[in-house]
Motif scaffolding. Structure first.
Motif, mmCIF file in Angstrom:
data_model
loop_
_atom_site.group_PDB
_atom_site.id
_atom_site.type_symbol
_atom_site.label_atom_id
_atom_site.label_comp_id
_atom_site.label_asym_id
_atom_site.label_seq_id
_atom_site.Cartn_x
_atom_site.Cartn_y
_atom_site.Cartn_z
ATOM 1 N N LYS A 25 -4.492 3.303 -0.630
ATOM 2 C CA LYS A 25 -5.185 3.857 1.093
ATOM 3 C C LYS A 25 -6.205 2.495 1.688
ATOM 4 C CE LYS A 25 -4.498 6.886 2.654
ATOM 5 N NZ LYS A 25 -3.250 7.424 3.501
ATOM 6 N N GLY A 26 -5.935 2.131 2.466
ATOM 7 C CA GLY A 26 -6.748 1.169 3.620
ATOM 8 C C GLY A 26 -7.032 0.136 2.580
ATOM 9 N N ALA A 27 -6.104 -0.415 2.504
ATOM 10 C CA ALA A 27 -6.432 -1.961 2.283
ATOM 11 C C ALA A 27 -6.650 -2.882 2.597
ATOM 12 C CB ALA A 27 -4.859 -2.399 1.093
ATOM 13 N N PHE A 28 -6.283 -2.135 4.308
ATOM 14 C CA PHE A 28 -6.919 -3.863 5.456
ATOM 15 C C PHE A 28 -6.728 -2.955 6.771
ATOM 16 C CE2 PHE A 28 -1.965 -3.584 5.180
ATOM 17 C CZ PHE A 28 -1.741 -3.311 6.590
ATOM 18 N N THR A 29 -7.872 -3.716 8.037
ATOM 19 C CA THR A 29 -8.108 -2.642 8.067
ATOM 20 C C THR A 29 -6.957 -2.442 10.124
ATOM 21 O OG1 THR A 29 -9.038 -4.426 9.441
ATOM 22 C CG2 THR A 29 -10.194 -3.470 7.601
ATOM 23 N N LYS A 30 -7.220 -1.937 10.946
ATOM 24 C CA LYS A 30 -6.202 -1.434 11.586
ATOM 25 C C LYS A 30 -6.701 -3.118 12.449
ATOM 26 C CE LYS A 30 -6.573 3.171 12.314
ATOM 27 N NZ LYS A 30 -6.753 4.014 13.606
ATOM 28 N N GLU A 31 -7.927 -3.720 12.901
ATOM 29 C CA GLU A 31 -8.043 -4.436 13.022
ATOM 30 C C GLU A 31 -7.220 -6.673 12.969
ATOM 31 O OE1 GLU A 31 -10.667 -2.589 14.467
ATOM 32 O OE2 GLU A 31 -10.239 -3.269 12.154
ATOM 33 N N GLN A 32 -7.000 -6.176 11.481
ATOM 34 C CA GLN A 32 -6.324 -7.140 11.007
ATOM 35 C C GLN A 32 -4.279 -6.767 11.390
ATOM 36 O OE1 GLN A 32 -8.029 -6.430 6.961
ATOM 37 N NE2 GLN A 32 -7.090 -8.941 6.404
ATOM 38 N N GLU A 34 -3.959 -5.456 13.518
ATOM 39 C CA GLU A 34 -3.551 -5.613 15.296
ATOM 40 C C GLU A 34 -3.192 -7.578 15.080
ATOM 41 O OE1 GLU A 34 -6.808 -3.830 17.308
ATOM 42 O OE2 GLU A 34 -6.110 -1.990 16.946
ATOM 43 N N ASP A 35 -4.533 -7.869 14.911
ATOM 44 C CA ASP A 35 -3.907 -9.712 14.565
ATOM 45 C C ASP A 35 -2.880 -9.956 14.348
ATOM 46 O OD1 ASP A 35 -5.512 -12.073 14.547
ATOM 47 O OD2 ASP A 35 -4.830 -11.745 12.715
ATOM 48 N N PHE A 36 -2.274 -9.077 13.317
ATOM 49 C CA PHE A 36 -1.091 -9.821 12.346
ATOM 50 C C PHE A 36 -0.049 -9.471 13.241
ATOM 51 C CE2 PHE A 36 1.510 -9.695 8.345
ATOM 52 C CZ PHE A 36 1.827 -11.654 8.466
ATOM 53 N N THR A 37 0.601 -8.204 13.951
ATOM 54 C CA THR A 37 1.848 -8.167 14.829
ATOM 55 C C THR A 37 1.432 -8.583 16.197
ATOM 56 O OG1 THR A 37 0.329 -5.340 15.156
ATOM 57 C CG2 THR A 37 1.629 -5.795 13.360
ATOM 58 N N SER A 38 0.609 -9.141 16.496
ATOM 59 C CA SER A 38 0.138 -9.351 18.241
ATOM 60 C C SER A 38 0.866 -10.321 18.795
ATOM 61 C CB SER A 38 -1.474 -10.275 17.828
ATOM 62 O OG SER A 38 -1.168 -11.477 17.448
ATOM 63 N N THR A 39 1.987 -10.773 18.215
ATOM 64 C CA THR A 39 3.123 -11.092 18.839
ATOM 65 C C THR A 39 4.467 -10.865 19.096
ATOM 66 O OG1 THR A 39 3.374 -12.504 17.208
ATOM 67 C CG2 THR A 39 1.841 -13.961 18.466
ATOM 68 N N MET A 40 3.992 -10.179 17.956
ATOM 69 C CA MET A 40 5.612 -9.254 17.740
ATOM 70 C C MET A 40 6.751 -8.469 18.950
ATOM 71 S SD MET A 40 5.929 -5.727 15.698
ATOM 72 C CE MET A 40 6.160 -4.347 17.282
ATOM 73 N N TRP A 41 5.816 -8.307 20.257
ATOM 74 C CA TRP A 41 7.143 -7.682 20.991
ATOM 75 C C TRP A 41 7.460 -8.795 21.943
ATOM 76 C CZ3 TRP A 41 8.910 -3.305 20.931
ATOM 77 C CH2 TRP A 41 8.040 -1.610 20.907
ATOM 78 N N VAL A 42 6.612 -9.997 22.397
ATOM 79 C CA VAL A 42 6.850 -11.161 22.190
ATOM 80 C C VAL A 42 8.493 -11.624 21.854
ATOM 81 C CG1 VAL A 42 6.488 -13.612 22.944
ATOM 82 C CG2 VAL A 42 4.424 -11.732 23.077
ATOM 83 N N ARG A 43 8.164 -11.540 19.973
ATOM 84 C CA ARG A 43 9.396 -12.537 19.381
ATOM 85 C C ARG A 43 10.485 -11.696 19.499
ATOM 86 N NH1 ARG A 43 6.410 -12.392 14.430
ATOM 87 N NH2 ARG A 43 8.172 -12.740 13.006
ATOM 88 N N LEU A 44 10.411 -10.041 19.527
ATOM 89 C CA LEU A 44 11.414 -9.340 20.031
ATOM 90 C C LEU A 44 12.323 -9.695 21.446
ATOM 91 C CD1 LEU A 44 9.882 -6.659 18.185
ATOM 92 C CD2 LEU A 44 11.952 -7.850 17.328
ATOM 93 N N GLY A 45 10.816 -9.553 21.992
ATOM 94 C CA GLY A 45 12.260 -10.167 23.664
ATOM 95 C C GLY A 45 12.442 -8.321 23.679
ATOM 96 N N GLY A 221 2.684 7.336 6.297
ATOM 97 C CA GLY A 221 0.362 6.913 6.177
ATOM 98 C C GLY A 221 0.280 6.442 7.177
ATOM 99 N N GLU A 222 -0.497 5.660 6.792
ATOM 100 C CA GLU A 222 -1.950 4.780 7.848
ATOM 101 C C GLU A 222 -1.995 4.045 8.289
ATOM 102 O OE1 GLU A 222 -5.410 7.311 6.639
ATOM 103 O OE2 GLU A 222 -5.102 8.840 8.034
ATOM 104 N N VAL A 223 -2.277 2.953 9.342
ATOM 105 C CA VAL A 223 -2.216 1.686 9.104
ATOM 106 C C VAL A 223 -3.215 1.180 8.274
ATOM 107 C CG1 VAL A 223 -2.913 -0.095 10.573
ATOM 108 C CG2 VAL A 223 -1.644 1.345 11.686
ATOM 109 N N GLY A 224 -2.510 0.250 7.397
ATOM 110 C CA GLY A 224 -3.977 -0.077 6.006
ATOM 111 C C GLY A 224 -3.408 0.266 5.237
ATOM 112 N N ASP A 225 -2.165 0.914 4.804
ATOM 113 C CA ASP A 225 -2.017 1.941 3.427
ATOM 114 C C ASP A 225 -1.130 0.534 2.984
ATOM 115 O OD1 ASP A 225 -3.834 4.205 3.866
ATOM 116 O OD2 ASP A 225 -1.524 5.451 4.604
ATOM 117 N N VAL A 226 -0.989 0.464 1.565
ATOM 118 C CA VAL A 226 -0.259 -0.191 0.928
ATOM 119 C C VAL A 226 0.627 0.426 0.004
ATOM 120 C CG1 VAL A 226 0.670 -2.258 -0.684
ATOM 121 C CG2 VAL A 226 -1.603 -2.241 1.587
ATOM 122 N N VAL A 227 2.157 1.278 0.018
ATOM 123 C CA VAL A 227 2.608 1.243 -0.886
ATOM 124 C C VAL A 227 3.337 0.958 -1.965
ATOM 125 C CG1 VAL A 227 4.108 2.652 -1.475
ATOM 126 C CG2 VAL A 227 3.656 2.843 0.600
#
Length: 336
Positions: A25-32, A34-45, A221-227
């Protein structure tokens, strides 16, 4: 002397030995995230606010950048090391995660449904690793890892896993030391010359065998969880009835050497090795492949390469647009 674990609690160790998975649980933060996925929608078009642009129900994206797991999600990395017997056994290439997001959008038709398709009726049951011939001790896919980058609610497209399936897969692979080909939703012995599965006595259908299973888990799960999941876990994509985009990645974790199910010191067995032996009902096994290990180039790579080029063009267009705006807003410097 019992092994000491850096990240896993006794309860998590017991859960892995019983169910074949554990959640950090909570292995990384929501801020991390958001930063990692910041270009996702542009990449998807695609437009995140316009569902009519979401033409596919699920998209597997290629990666552009990578993050070192030990820095990005240190507790998850330590737990991975606990499961695999230490970081010295893990292939260095597996020490980073890429932004190869798997986005489950759902469909307009699914959003209208009030019922939920039972897990046995899902048509995507499989074991990961379409890039190599599978043996019981294969090092190429030593863990199934699912970092979660968007909240996943029930009926929200979370992956389904089947703990019962580990026993089925382990025993099938133990009975086929010649290795098996990951042919879609089935296994076929690597030495088979049969083109039709029905004519192959060694053919193993994931969709048929899943009917023998009774335990199923919907991974929410929640943002930051790792299974972290046993590599022989049968799992399936599920339907996203909520149409809230579900975002995960699925980075493979490889070992430097194959799993060893016949170690002299039983304390040297990794938790994954112990779980596999438990699935086989033995304390140790002197497993030896009877054919050579080899890699496979999956067909999906052609599509991934095309997607990567398209995404690069979209990102470059956005960068060029921003640069033009910045230049147009700049003020001339007065020269005395």
């Amino acid at each position: 002397m019992a092994p000491q674990y850096r990240a896993l609690t006794p309860e998590q160790v017991n859960q892995f030995m019983e169910e074949g998975y554990v959640v950090i649980k909570g292995a990384f933060t929501k801020e991390q995230a958001e930063d990692f996925t910041s270009t996702m929608w542009v990449r998807l078009g695609l437009d995140p606010n316009d569902k009519s642009t979401w033409e596919k129900d699920r998209i597997h994206m290629p990666w552009h950048i990578r993050k070192e797991v030990a820095t990005f999600a240190p507790r998850a990395w330590e737990a991975m090391c606990d499961l695999l017997g230490g970081n010295e056994r893990i292939d260095p290439i597996s020490s980073s995660w890429g932004d190869s997001f798997i986005v489950n959008f759902g469909t307009e038709e699914l959003e209208k449904r009030t019922d939920t398709i039972p897990p046995k009726e899902l048509d995507n049951w499989h074991v990961d690793g379409d890039f190599f011939v599978h043996f019981l001790d294969s090092p190429e896919q030593a863990l199934l890892v699912i970092p979660i980058f968007s909240e996943i609610k029930p009926r929200g497209g979370g992956t389904y896993i089947c703990p019962d399936g580990i026993d089925l897969i382990a025993n099938y692979l133990a009975a086929h030391p010649e290795g098996v080909l990951p042919t879609g939703l089935s296994f076929t012995p690597s030495t088979s010359t049969c083109e039709k599965h029905e004519d192959d006595p060694g053919y193993w259908s994931h969709l048929k065998e899943i009917q023998r299973c009774e335990r199923f888990v919907e991974l929410t799960g929640e943002v930051g969880d790792v299974v972290l999941i046993h590599p022989l876990m049968l799992h399936s994509a599920s339907k996203n009835y909520l149409r809230i985009p579900r975002v995960i990645t699925n980075p493979p974790v490889g070992l430097k050497e194959p799993f060893n199910f016949n170690r002299e010191d039983p304390d040297e067995f990794s938790l994954v090795e112990k779980k596999t032996l438990k699935a086989l009902g033995v304390e140790r096994l002197d497993f030896k492949p009877t054919t050579e290990r080899r890699r496979i180039v999956p067909k999906r790579m052609l599509l991934a390469n095309k997607m990567l080029e398209d995404e690069k063009k979209r990102l470059e267009a956005i960068r060029a647009s921003k640069q033009n705006v910045d230049m147009s807003n700049s003020k001339p410097i007065a020269v005395a």
